[in-house]
Design an enzyme around this catalytic site. Structure first.
Site, PDB file in Angstrom:
ATOM      1  N   HIS A 186       0.793  -1.143   0.009  1.00  0.00           N
ATOM      2  CA  HIS A 186       0.049   0.013   0.013  1.00  0.00           C
ATOM      3  C   HIS A 186       0.911   1.237  -0.083  1.00  0.00           C
ATOM      4  CE1 HIS A 186      -3.229   2.727   2.281  1.00  0.00           C
ATOM      5  NE2 HIS A 186      -2.784   2.968   0.697  1.00  0.00           N
ATOM      6  N   HIS A 207       1.782   5.009  -2.760  1.00  0.00           N
ATOM      7  CA  HIS A 207       1.843   6.588  -2.445  1.00  0.00           C
ATOM      8  C   HIS A 207       3.375   6.957  -2.618  1.00  0.00           C
ATOM      9  CE1 HIS A 207      -1.728   7.343   0.171  1.00  0.00           C
ATOM     10  NE2 HIS A 207      -1.874   5.624   0.086  1.00  0.00           N
ATOM     11  N   HIS A 253      -3.822   0.976  -6.665  1.00  0.00           N
ATOM     12  CA  HIS A 253      -4.194   1.487  -5.265  1.00  0.00           C
ATOM     13  C   HIS A 253      -5.676   1.354  -4.770  1.00  0.00           C
ATOM     14  CE1 HIS A 253      -5.442   4.932  -2.477  1.00  0.00           C
ATOM     15  NE2 HIS A 253      -4.308   4.410  -1.825  1.00  0.00           N
ATOM     16  N   ASN A 279      -6.617  -0.850  -1.131  1.00  0.00           N
ATOM     17  CA  ASN A 279      -6.669   0.352   0.012  1.00  0.00           C
ATOM     18  C   ASN A 279      -8.317   0.374   0.447  1.00  0.00           C
ATOM     19  OD1 ASN A 279      -6.308   2.733   1.539  1.00  0.00           O
ATOM     20  ND2 ASN A 279      -8.073   3.522   0.458  1.00  0.00           N
ATOM     21  N   ILE A 338      -6.313   8.954  -0.761  1.00  0.00           N
ATOM     22  CA  ILE A 338      -6.435   8.678   0.624  1.00  0.00           C
ATOM     23  C   ILE A 338      -5.363   7.641   1.278  1.00  0.00           C
ATOM     24  CG2 ILE A 338      -7.977   6.777   0.240  1.00  0.00           C
ATOM     25  CD1 ILE A 338      -8.157   9.486   3.091  1.00  0.00           C
TER      26      ILE A 338
END
Length: 839
Positions: free
Chosen positions: A495, A500, A686, A690, A839
């Site tokens: 993740h 990110h 993602h 997530n 997020i």
């Protein structure tokens, strides 16, 4: 701007030579800063021509000033906008508008949403601005916006060339000083802001990035002062800080920031405050599974007691503290029951569900087909598994690619001695699984290892499946330790790192090297929405020393060191889904398939749905790029795209600059592959790892984040304790009450879609480009996503595809685009693919 568009404008501005001036009408839409007045006539605008050069400046001819006056305000979806009608006076030979310059003399910032200019024949030029405009007394410079016409650098009209270069130069900054809220500066830095040694040596953390030992992607530079105790570390605020610097255009909208804070407070009040209170009077462990389930009851008190009020007041800023205490006075709030226990509260214990989640859960990118038996250095032998292969020999099973491994062993072993302190009990694990004829995965052996007494020695235990009595309970303990390994890997690597962190350098390089007029900037822009801001918040709250991940995941203080170690194995080219599936031997090469591969078996939900999404993205990217790049030479001669790719490799991912797997940016094919991979990471990858977190990890027994006990050896006193009440022992092995509820609160926030989210196949404005051919191809992309939705729904209705539901009865929707539902999509939906890592 199309040739036809140019012709219409040119005709308009050459028809009335008798007049010395012409009028261009404009409509400007702004959003005032929340709680503050709009700019009114304190803001002025001018427009530049993109076809007529002013010989005295070398730039496009400039209109007279127009002022924002007599605005019309309206409120839509909770957001107040103000629209101004303007008249721009220009010379008769002004030509075609190409840029808009704005000067804000007001004392407050405002959000410039869009601008539209019309000639007398109603021909329109659109400016999709979506950017904050700060007072000039702060910025010392005007803001410039370009129209929605895209140009490769070599095709830039001469009237705009200097403006294009000047804007890029200003965005790069000078590399010194602390950045202020209004600074639109994109620059790189190491992850040197995770520790806070000024608070004590226990808060010191190593710098990640810039070294062979601890490599890492770069982050956005903030320029804060250095710590006194360690000049290599950037200082941090003393309390939780939600205002860490990111460039203004990368910040959450006021509405989203309010929702994000509100969701965080809601989770905090609901989960943490009652559990913090319970620590005063209860054991630190949950006493039963029913007690854990009571966390999702609506009958829990949320009053903030005096002792906790004082503690919170020291931890958070005053404004945030007021919101928490205000929220705690309201009525009790009901939280959804995690889906993993909603339909069958014992499904999480089933071996089939344990295996299914490796294919359709929130970490479906780790499992791989085993190539060599036994795994190198493993204590698992043929005698352990030969009776679990449904009548096949090990050779037959291997030849049919039916033995799989979830491997959390070798990378963890060097860290275990540092991890297993302060009550943490972690193993390195290997889990072998057998692919049954119905495509479900049956775990056949778990190996748990610890460091031995000497440096090279490893102490391993092998556990085998069992259903009943004590051996069945021991097997559950072994699975819990595997899941703790997998939970940490998922959060820190799958993740955080693989989406990110690795994307942030691409964003910085895009802003620094690709003009907003560049077609690739236009293509990528929606896929970068909010990523830098959420990453900055993560560094401030989640990843930092004493942050939530250190408190909830078993690696504790070395969480980010572990992430750095696994960055060494990261390759950008292998983030392409087909290459990833081939590498993990979950797909076969298939030259006749547009993706180049075929999923090994049809009941791998992540792989099958993912390839459909991948193929749709690649087709869209290929169609888009073909409109602007006619051949390989046009890619090689694009100076901005070459600088972009060079900076990503040599600076943004500078610790990997010497890797030979980076492709050369010398062909349309390579450009399309890079862009498809990047869009896949930011959107579908993602989303798949997530938005299912609350579904599966919202009930901690299903995915524990750490273990506080090792598995007891037979004949020991601890084993006797375990035999008396295996469930109670299991619960004592899980995280303590406060850490467990903190983890639930975290995944509840991370699983939320906010109301201003933009999804794959969507754009915030229909005027984002003036090319009809691009809009047509984008509509085809959207149509394809709708077809994929139907395909996924049909797969989920197919009773033969058992991994799409499993014993827990959770349909696989994490890669369901959800483009058909245009209504309010906020909350925990478990579906929908946002354009970006937001997020």
């Amino acid at each position: 701007m199309s040739t036809e568009h140019h012709g219409l404008w040119s005709e308009c501005f050459t028809t009335n030579h008798a007049s010395t001036q012409r009028v261009i009408n404009g409509k400007i839409v702004i959003v005032p800063s929340p709680g503050q007045s709009g700019p009114g006539k304190s803001a002025s605008l001018q427009i530049y021509s993109c076809t007529q050069v002013d010989p005295s400046t070398g730039r496009g001819k400039l209109s007279q000033r127009a002022y924002l006056k007599n605005g019309r305000s309206q409120k839509r979806n909770g957001t107040k906008t103000t629209t101004y009608d303007l008249k721009f006076y220009v010379a008769t030979d002004f030509g075609i508008p190409g840029a808009l310059i704005i000067e804000n003399q007001h004392k407050h910032k405002f959000f410039l949403q869009s601008a539209t200019l019309h000639d007398q024949d109603k021909q329109a030029t659109h400016f999709d601005c979506r950017s904050w405009v700060y007072p000039i007394k702060l910025t010392k410079t005007n803001r410039i916006f370009f129209s929605n016409t895209s140009y490769l650098p070599s095709q830039t009209p001469s009237a705009l060339k200097d403006l294009r270069k000047q804007e890029l130069t200003s965005l790069r900054g000078v590399g010194t000083g602390e950045h202020k809220e209004w600074d639109r500066i994109y620059d790189y830095d190491y992850y040197n802001d995770l520790g806070n040694p000024d608070q004590g040596p226990e808060h010191a953390r190593p710098v990640l990035g810039g070294s062979a030992n601890l490599p890492y992607p770069r982050r956005e530079r903030t320029g804060r002062s250095k710590c006194k105790a360690d000049p290599s570390t950037e200082s941090r605020p003393e309390m939780i800080n939600l205002d860490i610097y990111v460039p203004p255009d990368e910040r959450f909208s006021p509405k989203k920031l309010s929702e994000f804070i509100g969701n965080s407070i809601r989770a905090t009040v609901h989960f943490l405050i009652p559990e913090a209170k319970s620590l005063l009077n209860q054991d630190s462990s949950f006493q039963s599974f029913d007690e854990i389930r009571s966390l999702f009851s609506s009958n829990r008190s949320q009053k903030v007691e005096g002792w906790l009020t004082q503690k919170l007041q020291k931890l958070v800023p005053e404004q945030l503290f007021k919101r928490i205490t205000h929220a705690s006075k309201g009525d009790p709030m009901t939280f959804p029951e995690p889906q993993i226990i909603a339909n069958n509260d014992l499904a999480w214990k089933e071996d089939e569900e344990f295996g299914r989640q490796m294919l359709a859960g929130i970490n479906p990118t780790c499992i791989r087909s085993l190539e060599v038996f036994p795994p190198n250095g493993s204590s698992i032998t043929l005698s352990h598994i030969e009776n679990s292969l449904d009548g096949l020999t090990i050779t037959q099973a291997m030849n049919q690619w039916r033995i799989y491994i979830l491997d959390h062993h070798n990378y963890l072993m060097p860290f275990l001695s540092r991890i297993n302190t302060k009550g943490i009990c972690a193993y390195a694990s290997r889990t072998l699984l057998f692919l049954r004829s119905d495509a479900t995965l049956k775990p056949v052996a778990i190996e748990l290892s610890l460091p031995g007494s000497s440096t090279d020695e490893v102490s391993s235990r092998v556990f085998l499946p069992a259903k009943e009595d004590i051996q069945g309970a021991v097997w559950q303990l072994a699975k819990a330790h595997v899941l703790a390994n997998d939970s940490a890997y998922h959060q820190l690597v799958t993740h955080w790192l693989h989406t990110h962190a690795v994307v942030e350098p691409f964003i910085i390089a895009t802003r620094r090297q690709l003009s907003v007029m560049h077609p690739i900037h236009c293509l990528l822009d929606p896929h970068f929405k909010d990523t830098m801001h959420i990453n900055a918040l993560a560094r401030s709250i989640l990843l930092n020393s004493g942050g939530i991940l250190e408190k909830t995941l078993f690696p504790g203080e070395i969480c980010m060191e572990l992430s750095s170690k696994l960055y060494k194995e990261w390759r950008f080219d292998e983030q392409a889904l087909p290459i990833d599936l081939l590498k993990r031997r979950l797909a076969l090469e298939d030259p006749d398939n547009p993706t180049g591969c075929q999923v090994l078996f049809p009941d791998y939900p992540y792989g099958l749905d993912g390839l459909d999404i991948w193929s749709a993205i690649m087709t869209w990217v290929k169609d888009y790029c073909s409109i602007f790049y006619k051949d390989d030479e046009s890619v090689k001669s694009d100076e901005e795209i070459q600088a972009w790719w060079k900076e990503i490799r040599e600076v943004g991912h500078g610790d990997k600059c010497n890797e030979t797997w980076w492709c050369e940016m010398n062909s349309c094919e390579n450009l399309i592959q890079v862009l498809t991979t990047l869009i896949w990471i930011t959107s579908a990858l993602h989303a798949s790892v997530n938005f299912g977190q609350y579904t599966y990890a919202g009930y901690p027994p299903n995915r524990p984040t750490l273990c506080r006990k090792f598995i007891p050896e037979e004949g020991t006193e601890e084993f006797g304790e375990f035999m008396i009440d295996p469930d109670k022992y299991y619960l004592k092995m899980l995280p303590e009450r406060f850490e467990m509820t903190l983890g639930i609160a975290l995944v509840e926030v991370l699983s939320q879609h906010t109301s201003d989210e933009m999804y794959l196949g969507e754009r915030p404005s229909s005027d984002w480009t003036d090319k009809e051919e691009v809009l047509q191809k984008f509509e085809e992309f959207n149509k394809k996503l709708k077809e994929i939705e139907q395909t996924i729904s049909e797969r989920n209705r197919n009773s033969r595809l058992k991994n799409r539901w499993g014993p827990a009865k959770i349909p696989y929707k994490l890669l369901h685009p959800d483009t058909s539902n245009l209504q309010y999509r906020a909350g925990i939906t478990g579906k929908g693919i946002p354009n970006s890592i937001s997020i």
